[in-house]
Write an enzyme that holds these catalytic residues in place. Structure first.
Site, PDB file in Angstrom:
ATOM      1  N   LYS A 259       0.854  -1.202   0.000  1.00 12.39           N
ATOM      2  CA  LYS A 259       0.000   0.000   0.000  1.00 12.39           C
ATOM      3  C   LYS A 259       0.886   1.247   0.000  1.00 12.39           C
ATOM      4  CE  LYS A 259      -3.928   1.881   2.679  1.00 12.39           C
ATOM      5  NZ  LYS A 259      -4.785   1.671   3.869  1.00 12.39           N
TER       6      LYS A 259
ATOM      7  N   SER B   4      -9.696   1.738   3.078  1.00 14.77           N
ATOM      8  CA  SER B   4      -8.837   2.525   2.214  1.00 14.77           C
ATOM      9  C   SER B   4      -7.840   1.694   1.416  1.00 14.77           C
ATOM     10  CB  SER B   4      -8.052   3.553   3.037  1.00 14.77           C
ATOM     11  OG  SER B   4      -7.194   2.902   3.944  1.00 14.77           O
TER      12      SER B   4
ATOM     13  N   SER C 205      -9.855  -0.628   7.174  1.00 11.30           N
ATOM     14  CA  SER C 205      -9.315  -0.356   5.833  1.00 11.30           C
ATOM     15  C   SER C 205      -8.708  -1.559   5.124  1.00 11.30           C
ATOM     16  CB  SER C 205      -8.257   0.750   5.908  1.00 11.30           C
ATOM     17  OG  SER C 205      -8.862   1.974   6.176  1.00 11.30           O
TER      18      SER C 205
END
Lengths: 484, 98
Positions: free
Chosen positions: A69, A144, A168
């Site tokens: 990420k 997210s 997330s």
């Protein structure tokens, strides 16, 4: 292409160079085929270079492809947290979790899309644009860590690192049909994770099977002198865990009070999962949680307060994006310069949270909001602890609804925040929680169900997930975008 | 809190946050909506006195680490978090002072 990149499938195969080249050529093809999802914001793998370099790596993760990420620092590889304010920022060091997997031989093939600084549940608040759901490109991937979930589902990597502050990792895993595991707070070092809510953030793992997910998570866990909140805990052996006895009793959240707000497909899958564990000889009992009603305001007060503090360091001077357009700044003082940079550099959701955070911390409102939220956090923790005295684990839906459509004009902030209702308690209490693929909606979207356990009892989660996976094949389903 | 009071506060907090809030009406409106969500806590009573800043296992450790005698000189003292509040992440590049 239905490429199998699980540890079980590639463990031996990757040792031979010709196999390795074939696998990496296939995953590169998958990346090209699924670029419409906007999952990867920086591709870091060149197939020709790879072929010529004849990489011979040793270690637990030798040549294993991994996606990280874009809010987790990767030395020499741009890391932006999907924010304009960090555009072109190249970290000089690796996050501890990244350093561990690189040392073990993993290959970082790309950095994945996210909501700016991890703030969002849709992956629509990204400077790079929304990340799309590979099951239907008109819908969001969830956030997210949407890019990481899509990369795993589209077989671009064996596993992906994400971060989970309020769900997330788990929410996009549910929307995209893969596993998403948030560990106990303190199990994995946060050193090198761009901070959002320091008492809530954890780096988590996403994969297409529980074995890969668990082994990768256990590998990156452990005490780190660079993160004072890490706790030394012996990693679990996956093989030992799956041969251990099943828990005698687990709970499930009674959805009676939420009946009007839960999507019927999710309810159907949830009831199926409960029934499945009952048929395996486990006593599955209903549980009511009084405090969960206040979990969302409690979570958003705490996370915005911490975000306001953590994001105060971005001023456009020390690093990241700044304005070289001096004409526009002629005559402005330092405070005005900061205001311009931050107003232009942060997206709307981030600005909203910074302001909310400073507000709840301000004199006169500190006691009413922030301190009250901290006390409520204690109450939520105590209620969960009382449940875990009776039950070894707790089942909950991951999300109350299916992925929403990508809508650039949406402005219903409250509705978005409520999507976290079943995930935030794990962050508030520091519990490990897993979202596992448990079925499909009538409209063809994957549906994930969560397992919560006490702190540092990831083993119970692995055991239950393995039991479910061994009897089902939802995790093997491949999104249609791979065949378009 | 009425609308006027909230507008004034938003403007002040915007300046504190180094963000130009007043120029963004939709942002200001959404913040007002979120405060309605936060105000749900007004109805909560009988809360425990203890404030949980960190999930328990780490809270104990954090308190140990940040006892003044345990903080090395090399650590940036002005960034050490208080026990009660959110904080700017301390990089904790700890060197052995002995």
């Amino acid at each position: 292409m239905t490429l199998d990149l699980t540890f079980k499938a590639i463990g031996e195969i990757l040792k031979k160079k010709e196999n390795r080249l074939k696998i990496f050529a296939d995953l590169y093809a998958n990346y090209l085929r699924t670029r419409t999802t906007n999952a990867i914001v920086y591709w870091n793998f060149n197939p020709e270079e790879f072929e010529n370099s004849q990489m011979e790596k040793s270690g637990f993760l030798s040549n294993v492809p991994v996606v990280v990420k874009d809010n987790i620092l990767t030395k020499g590889i741009p890391t932006t947290a999907a924010s304009r304010i960090l555009l072109n920022y190249v970290p000089p060091y690796n996050a501890t979790a990244v350093e561990k997997i690189i040392q073990a031989g993993a290959i970082i093939v790309g950095k994945s899309n996210l909501d700016e600084f991890g703030m969002g549940s849709r992956n629509q608040n990204s400077f790079f644009g929304p990340c799309k759901n590979p099951w239907n490109l008109e819908y969001v991937s969830g956030g997210s860590s949407g890019g990481s979930a899509v990369a795993v589902s589209c077989r671009i990597c064996s596993f992906a690192l994400g971060s989970d502050t309020g769900g997330s990792v788990r929410l996009p895993a549910s929307y995209c049909g893969c596993y998403g595991l948030k560990p106990t707070y303190g199990k994995v070092s946060r050193f090198g994770l761009i901070a959002f809510g320091s008492s809530l953030d954890q780096i988590g793992v996403m994969a297409t099977d529980i074995e890969t997910c668990a082994k990768a998570l256990e590998f990156i866990s452990g005490f780190d002198r660079n993160d004072a909140t890490t706790v030394q805990h012996e990693p679990y052996s996956f093989e030992e865990v799956i041969n251990s006895p099943l828990p005698l009793k687990i709970g499930y959240l009674d959805l009676e009070e939420y009946s009007g707000s839960i999507n019927p497909s999710i309810k159907r899958v949830y009831e199926y999962v409960i029934e499945f564990f009952e048929t395996q000889g486990i006593s599955v009992v209903p549980v009511k949680l009084k405090t969960i009603e206040y979990a969302i305001p409690c979570y958003y007060i705490i996370c915005t307060a911490e975000a306001a503090s953590n994001l105060s360091r971005y001023d456009g001077i020390r690093y990241g994006w700044n304005r070289s357009d001096t004409e526009k700044h002629d005559g402005c003082d330092l405070n005005e310069y900061y205001t311009r940079i931050r107003t232009e550099g942060f997206g709307e959701e981030v600005q909203r949270r910074i302001i909310l955070g400073n507000f709840v911390l301000s004199a006169g409102y500190h006691g009413r909001y922030y301190q009250k939220a901290l006390r409520l956090r204690t109450a939520i923790f105590r209620e969960f602890e009382s449940i875990f005295e009776e039950c070894a684990a707790l089942l909950l839906p991951t999300a109350p609804d299916l992925p929403p459509k990508i809508d650039d004009n949406r402005r219903d902030v409250i509705k978005d925040y409520l999507m976290d209702i079943f995930t935030v308690c794990a962050n508030l209490c520091g519990y490990p929680a897993l979202s596992f693929p448990a079925g499909f909606s009538d409209t063809g979207f994957p549906i994930g169900i969560q397992i919560y356990a006490k702190q540092f009892r990831e083993d119970i989660i692995y055991r239950l997930a393995w039991l479910f996976e061994s009897n089902h094949s939802f995790h093997k389903a491949v999104p249609p975008v791979l065949f378009q | 809190m009425d609308g006027k009071e909230l507008n004034t506060l938003l403007s002040v907090v915007g300046q504190l946050s180094r963000l130009a809030v007043s120029s963004n009406e939709s942002l200001a409106q959404s913040i007002k909506a979120v405060f309605k969500l936060f105000d749900q806590l007004d109805s909560v009573t009988d809360l425990p006195e203890e404030e949980m800043v960190y999930p328990t296992s780490s809270q104990i450790r954090i308190q140990e680490v940040f006892e003044p005698e345990n903080i090395p000189q090399s650590c940036l003292l002005d960034q050490v978090p208080s026990k009660n509040g959110p904080f700017i992440e301390c990089p904790l590049i700890v060197e052995d002072d002995s």
